[in-house]
Motif scaffolding. Structure first.
Motif, PDB file in Angstrom:
ATOM      1  N   LEU A  86     -10.548 -35.712  38.347  1.00  0.00           N
ATOM      2  CA  LEU A  86     -10.325 -34.333  37.924  1.00  0.00           C
ATOM      3  C   LEU A  86     -10.586 -33.377  39.081  1.00  0.00           C
ATOM      4  CD1 LEU A  86     -12.192 -34.517  34.482  1.00  0.00           C
ATOM      5  CD2 LEU A  86      -9.737 -34.808  34.901  1.00  0.00           C
ATOM      6  N   THR A  87     -10.279 -32.118  38.859  1.00  0.00           N
ATOM      7  CA  THR A  87     -10.658 -31.096  39.841  1.00  0.00           C
ATOM      8  C   THR A  87     -12.179 -31.087  39.975  1.00  0.00           C
ATOM      9  OG1 THR A  87     -10.671 -29.410  38.090  1.00  0.00           O
ATOM     10  CG2 THR A  87      -8.640 -29.651  39.392  1.00  0.00           C
ATOM     11  N   TYR A  88     -12.677 -30.628  41.080  1.00  0.00           N
ATOM     12  CA  TYR A  88     -14.111 -30.610  41.393  1.00  0.00           C
ATOM     13  C   TYR A  88     -14.634 -32.029  41.672  1.00  0.00           C
ATOM     14  CZ  TYR A  88     -14.622 -25.660  40.257  1.00  0.00           C
ATOM     15  OH  TYR A  88     -14.515 -24.290  40.267  1.00  0.00           O
ATOM     16  N   MET A  89     -13.739 -32.967  42.020  1.00  0.00           N
ATOM     17  CA  MET A  89     -14.195 -34.337  42.280  1.00  0.00           C
ATOM     18  C   MET A  89     -15.069 -34.399  43.534  1.00  0.00           C
ATOM     19  SD  MET A  89     -11.997 -37.885  42.420  1.00  0.00           S
ATOM     20  CE  MET A  89     -11.116 -37.481  43.931  1.00  0.00           C
ATOM     21  N   ASP A  90     -14.690 -33.685  44.603  1.00  0.00           N
ATOM     22  CA  ASP A  90     -15.501 -33.687  45.824  1.00  0.00           C
ATOM     23  C   ASP A  90     -16.877 -33.093  45.564  1.00  0.00           C
ATOM     24  OD1 ASP A  90     -13.420 -34.831  47.203  1.00  0.00           O
ATOM     25  OD2 ASP A  90     -12.654 -32.926  47.995  1.00  0.00           O
ATOM     26  N   GLN A 126     -16.867 -27.605  20.917  1.00  0.00           N
ATOM     27  CA  GLN A 126     -15.486 -27.286  20.553  1.00  0.00           C
ATOM     28  C   GLN A 126     -14.494 -27.881  21.551  1.00  0.00           C
ATOM     29  OE1 GLN A 126     -14.484 -25.566  17.694  1.00  0.00           O
ATOM     30  NE2 GLN A 126     -16.643 -25.817  17.157  1.00  0.00           N
ATOM     31  N   VAL A 127     -14.728 -27.627  22.852  1.00  0.00           N
ATOM     32  CA  VAL A 127     -13.734 -28.038  23.858  1.00  0.00           C
ATOM     33  C   VAL A 127     -13.757 -29.542  24.101  1.00  0.00           C
ATOM     34  CG1 VAL A 127     -13.809 -25.790  24.979  1.00  0.00           C
ATOM     35  CG2 VAL A 127     -15.259 -27.642  25.847  1.00  0.00           C
ATOM     36  N   SER A 128     -14.837 -30.227  23.720  1.00  0.00           N
ATOM     37  CA  SER A 128     -14.919 -31.672  23.940  1.00  0.00           C
ATOM     38  C   SER A 128     -13.821 -32.420  23.197  1.00  0.00           C
ATOM     39  CB  SER A 128     -16.292 -32.198  23.506  1.00  0.00           C
ATOM     40  OG  SER A 128     -17.305 -31.669  24.345  1.00  0.00           O
ATOM     41  N   GLY A 129     -13.380 -31.856  22.088  1.00  0.00           N
ATOM     42  CA  GLY A 129     -12.310 -32.507  21.331  1.00  0.00           C
ATOM     43  C   GLY A 129     -10.960 -31.854  21.499  1.00  0.00           C
ATOM     44  N   MET A 130     -10.823 -30.989  22.512  1.00  0.00           N
ATOM     45  CA  MET A 130      -9.569 -30.270  22.730  1.00  0.00           C
ATOM     46  C   MET A 130      -8.966 -30.618  24.089  1.00  0.00           C
ATOM     47  SD  MET A 130     -10.571 -26.417  21.398  1.00  0.00           S
ATOM     48  CE  MET A 130     -10.624 -25.995  19.670  1.00  0.00           C
ATOM     49  N   ARG A 131      -7.695 -30.330  24.215  1.00  0.00           N
ATOM     50  CA  ARG A 131      -7.018 -30.501  25.490  1.00  0.00           C
ATOM     51  C   ARG A 131      -7.129 -29.205  26.282  1.00  0.00           C
ATOM     52  NH1 ARG A 131      -1.350 -33.676  23.998  1.00  0.00           N
ATOM     53  NH2 ARG A 131      -2.332 -35.605  23.197  1.00  0.00           N
ATOM     54  N   ILE A 132      -7.862 -29.240  27.369  1.00  0.00           N
ATOM     55  CA  ILE A 132      -8.040 -28.030  28.175  1.00  0.00           C
ATOM     56  C   ILE A 132      -7.439 -28.192  29.572  1.00  0.00           C
ATOM     57  CG2 ILE A 132     -10.040 -27.189  26.914  1.00  0.00           C
ATOM     58  CD1 ILE A 132     -11.828 -28.403  29.046  1.00  0.00           C
ATOM     59  N   GLY A 133      -6.694 -29.265  29.775  1.00  0.00           N
ATOM     60  CA  GLY A 133      -5.918 -29.433  30.998  1.00  0.00           C
ATOM     61  C   GLY A 133      -6.735 -29.377  32.265  1.00  0.00           C
ATOM     62  N   ILE A 134      -6.252 -28.583  33.214  1.00  0.00           N
ATOM     63  CA  ILE A 134      -6.862 -28.513  34.543  1.00  0.00           C
ATOM     64  C   ILE A 134      -8.284 -27.958  34.514  1.00  0.00           C
ATOM     65  CG2 ILE A 134      -6.059 -26.187  35.105  1.00  0.00           C
ATOM     66  CD1 ILE A 134      -5.364 -27.274  37.916  1.00  0.00           C
ATOM     67  N   LEU A 135      -8.645 -27.279  33.438  1.00  0.00           N
ATOM     68  CA  LEU A 135      -9.999 -26.713  33.343  1.00  0.00           C
ATOM     69  C   LEU A 135     -11.065 -27.768  33.054  1.00  0.00           C
ATOM     70  CD1 LEU A 135      -9.429 -23.399  31.338  1.00  0.00           C
ATOM     71  CD2 LEU A 135     -10.121 -23.616  33.723  1.00  0.00           C
ATOM     72  N   ARG A 136     -10.671 -28.994  32.673  1.00  0.00           N
ATOM     73  CA  ARG A 136     -11.658 -29.997  32.286  1.00  0.00           C
ATOM     74  C   ARG A 136     -12.637 -30.310  33.410  1.00  0.00           C
ATOM     75  NH1 ARG A 136     -12.371 -32.781  28.013  1.00  0.00           N
ATOM     76  NH2 ARG A 136     -10.355 -32.153  27.167  1.00  0.00           N
ATOM     77  N   GLY A 137     -12.103 -30.451  34.636  1.00  0.00           N
ATOM     78  CA  GLY A 137     -12.985 -30.739  35.768  1.00  0.00           C
ATOM     79  C   GLY A 137     -13.989 -29.628  36.013  1.00  0.00           C
ATOM     80  N   GLU A 138     -13.519 -28.377  35.941  1.00  0.00           N
ATOM     81  CA  GLU A 138     -14.404 -27.234  36.147  1.00  0.00           C
ATOM     82  C   GLU A 138     -15.450 -27.142  35.038  1.00  0.00           C
ATOM     83  OE1 GLU A 138     -14.128 -22.417  37.092  1.00  0.00           O
ATOM     84  OE2 GLU A 138     -12.306 -23.566  36.660  1.00  0.00           O
ATOM     85  N   VAL A 139     -15.031 -27.410  33.793  1.00  0.00           N
ATOM     86  CA  VAL A 139     -15.966 -27.377  32.664  1.00  0.00           C
ATOM     87  C   VAL A 139     -17.029 -28.459  32.826  1.00  0.00           C
ATOM     88  CG1 VAL A 139     -16.193 -27.877  30.193  1.00  0.00           C
ATOM     89  CG2 VAL A 139     -14.443 -26.270  30.986  1.00  0.00           C
ATOM     90  N   TYR A 140     -16.623 -29.690  33.137  1.00  0.00           N
ATOM     91  CA  TYR A 140     -17.590 -30.785  33.289  1.00  0.00           C
ATOM     92  C   TYR A 140     -18.574 -30.507  34.426  1.00  0.00           C
ATOM     93  CZ  TYR A 140     -15.034 -33.912  30.100  1.00  0.00           C
ATOM     94  OH  TYR A 140     -14.461 -34.487  29.005  1.00  0.00           O
ATOM     95  N   TYR A 141     -18.063 -29.980  35.536  1.00  0.00           N
ATOM     96  CA  TYR A 141     -18.932 -29.734  36.688  1.00  0.00           C
ATOM     97  C   TYR A 141     -19.968 -28.657  36.366  1.00  0.00           C
ATOM     98  CZ  TYR A 141     -20.520 -28.660  41.393  1.00  0.00           C
ATOM     99  OH  TYR A 141     -21.308 -28.448  42.506  1.00  0.00           O
ATOM    100  N   ASN A 142     -19.518 -27.559  35.781  1.00  0.00           N
ATOM    101  CA  ASN A 142     -20.456 -26.476  35.453  1.00  0.00           C
ATOM    102  C   ASN A 142     -21.403 -26.885  34.334  1.00  0.00           C
ATOM    103  OD1 ASN A 142     -19.857 -23.682  36.887  1.00  0.00           O
ATOM    104  ND2 ASN A 142     -17.895 -24.745  36.627  1.00  0.00           N
ATOM    105  N   MET A 143     -20.916 -27.715  33.414  1.00  0.00           N
ATOM    106  CA  MET A 143     -21.795 -28.204  32.354  1.00  0.00           C
ATOM    107  C   MET A 143     -22.859 -29.132  32.947  1.00  0.00           C
ATOM    108  SD  MET A 143     -22.000 -27.549  29.125  1.00  0.00           S
ATOM    109  CE  MET A 143     -23.153 -28.095  27.858  1.00  0.00           C
TER     110      MET A 143
END
Length: 417
Positions: A403-407, A361-378
Motif C-alpha cells: 500500500l501507500t506509505y510502505m517505505d 467503520q472504515v475497516s469494513g469499507m473500501r477506501i482505496g488509496i487511502l487505506r495505506g495512509e489510514v493504516y500508517y496513521n492508525m
C-alpha cells in the motif's frame, strides 16, 4: 346499584390508565423525536424571495437547515415573474429535500427550430425566436409546416356582445324612462363597452422581438468553451471563460456552474487558497444541490492538506451523501478518522471514541488509496497508546499489501522494539 356503578367507574379508570395515558405519552414522545430536515430550494432566475410557512428565509438558491415539520408551505416570489407555491410533505427519517423551480416570466419567449412561424400575419423562416410576448391567451396551432400564433379573440366577441346590450338597453330605457332596472343595465353595459373598446380596438402596444438568426447566448458559448478547455487540460484558459460569465452576465443561469469550475480548475493546478475561496463563495451564495456535497468534500480535503484539521472535520461532517456514487461515505469516514488521529497526535485533544468509531467503520469499507495512509496513521496512534502489537499488525499489512506509505512503514517497524 350504587356499588355496581362504582365498580364500573373503577374499571373504566383502570382501562384509561392502561391504554389511553401511555398512548398520549407515546404521541408526545414521537412529536419530540421528529427528526429535522434540510431543504435545498433553487429557482431560475436566481435571487427570488423564498418563504417557508409564510416566513421569509432568504433568496434562492438557499439551503434551510434543521426544519422540524411534517408539512412545509413554500412560496417563491420574484419581480416580473409569476409567483410559485407548493406544499412539501416530509416523510419519516427523511434528511433532505430539494426543490428546483423555473419561474414563468410574465412576458414569454417562443423558439422554433424546424417550422416556420406566423405572427401578426407575417411569416418567418426557421430557426426563429420570438421574445417579449406579453402574458395573455394565445391560440397556437400548426398547419402544414407553419406554426401560427394568434392572440385570443375572446375579448373581441365579448365587446361585440356588450355593444349590442348597450344599444338594446338604451332603446328600452328611452321607451320606458321610469324603469330603474333598465337604467342600471344601460349604464353597466355602457361602462363594459367602453372598457372593451379600449382593450380591443385600442390595445396596448407590444414590441415583440423577432430574432431570425438565433444562436447560443454569449454566456452559454463561454460556458461550453470553458468546459471544452477543461477537457483539454487548459485550466488557466478555462478560468478566463468562466470569469467572463461572472463579470459580464450577473443574471446568467451559468453563474454557480462557473464558480464551481473555477474552484475545480484552481484545485487541479494546486492553487488551493484560490480554490478554497471559490468553493466557499459557491456554498455561501449559490448552495445548489448539484455542487453541495462535492464542494464540502473538496473543502474538507483542502483544509486537511493545510493541516487545519478542525475545519476539515466541520466540512466533512456537513456532507449529507446526496449521491454516494459521487461522494463515497467510506472516503469521508476515512478523512474524518485521519483528522481525529492528527488532532490526537498533535495534542489538540483526546478523540479516542471518535478514532475507535471511525476505524471500526472504515475497516469494513473500501477506501482505496487511502487505506495505506489510514493504516500508517492508525499505527502511530496505537504507538502513542502503547499498543505495540496492534501497531505492528497494521504496518505489516501495509508492507504485505504494498500500500501507500510502505517505505514509511518499513522505516517505522525498524524503530519498534
Amino acid at each position: 346499584m350504587g356499588k355496581n356503578k362504582k365498580k364500573l367507574y373503577f374499571y373504566l379508570a383502570i382501562i384509561i390508565i392502561i391504554f389511553i395515558v401511555p398512548f398520549s405519552f407515546d404521541v408526545k414522545a414521537n412529536q419530540n423525536q421528529q427528526s429535522s430536515i434540510s431543504i435545498f430550494i433553487n429557482s431560475y432566475p436566481y435571487k427570488a424571495d423564498i418563504y417557508l410557512n409564510k416566513k421569509y428565509v432568504g433568496q434562492s438558491p438557499i439551503i434551510v437547515r434543521d426544519i422540524v415539520s411534517s408539512k412545509i408551505e413554500v412560496k417563491i416570489i420574484k419581480k416580473d415573474y409569476f409567483p410559485f407555491s407548493t406544499d412539501l410533505k416530509v416523510e419519516k427519517d427523511e434528511k433532505y429535500k430539494s426543490l428546483y423551480i423555473v419561474l414563468s416570466n410574465k412576458k414569454i419567449s417562443l423558439s422554433s427550430l424546424d417550422s416556420k412561424v406566423n405572427i401578426k400575419s407575417k411569416t418567418y423562416d426557421s430557426p426563429v425566436s420570438i421574445e417579449n410576448m406579453p402574458s395573455g391567451f394565445y391560440r397556437i396551432y400548426k398547419k402544414n409546416d407553419t406554426i401560427y400564433i394568434v392572440p385570443d379573440n375572446f375579448k373581441f366577441f365579448i365587446s361585440l356582445l356588450s355593444y349590442f346590450l348597450t344599444g338594446f338597453s338604451t332603446y328600452l330605457t328611452i321607451s320606458n324612462p321610469s324603469n330603474v332596472n333598465l337604467i342600471v343595465m344601460t349604464v353597466a353595459s355602457a361602462v363594459l363597452s367602453i372598457y372593451f373598446l379600449f382593450t380591443t380596438a385600442f390595445p396596448k402596444k407590444v414590441d415583440l422581438t423577432v430574432n431570425t438568426n438565433p444562436q447560443n447566448k454569449p454566456d452559454e458559448t463561454l460556458f461550453l468553451k470553458g468546459q471544452s478547455l477543461i477537457n483539454q487540460g487548459e485550466y488557466d484558459l478555462a478560468i478566463d471563460q468562466f470569469l467572463a460569465i461572472i463579470d459580464n452576465f450577473p443574471e446568467s443561469y451559468y453563474i454557480p456552474h462557473a464558480i464551481y469550475y473555477i474552484a475545480f480548475c484552481y484545485d487541479a493546478t494546486s492553487q488551493y487558497e484560490k480554490s478554497k475561496n471559490y468553493y466557499e463563495k459557491l456554498l455561501q451564495e449559490y448552495p445548489i444541490i448539484d455542487f453541495y456535497d462535492i464542494s464540502y468534500y473538496s473543502l474538507g480535503k483542502i483544509y486537511y492538506d493545510s493541516k487545519l484539521y478542525e475545519k476539515s472535520i466541520n466540512y466533512f461532517q456537513n456532507i449529507i451523501f446526496i449521491d454516494e456514487n459521487i461522494i463515497s461515505r467510506a472516503t469521508v469516514y476515512a478523512y474524518l478518522l485521519l483528522n481525529y488521529i492528527k488532532l490526537n497526535l498533535s495534542g489538540q485533544g483526546s478523540y479516542t471514541n471518535e478514532i475507535d468509531f471511525y476505524f471500526e467503520q472504515v475497516s469494513g469499507m473500501r477506501i482505496g488509496i487511502l487505506r495505506g495512509e489510514v493504516y500508517y496513521n492508525m499505527a502511530l496512534y496505537y504507538l502513542s497508546q502503547n499498543k505495540i502489537e496492534d501497531a505492528k499488525v497494521l504496518l505489516q499489512r501495509i508492507i504485505s499489501d504494498e500500500l501507500t506509505y510502505m517505505d514509511e512503514a518499513i522505516a517505522l517497524l525498524k524503530t519498534i522494539k
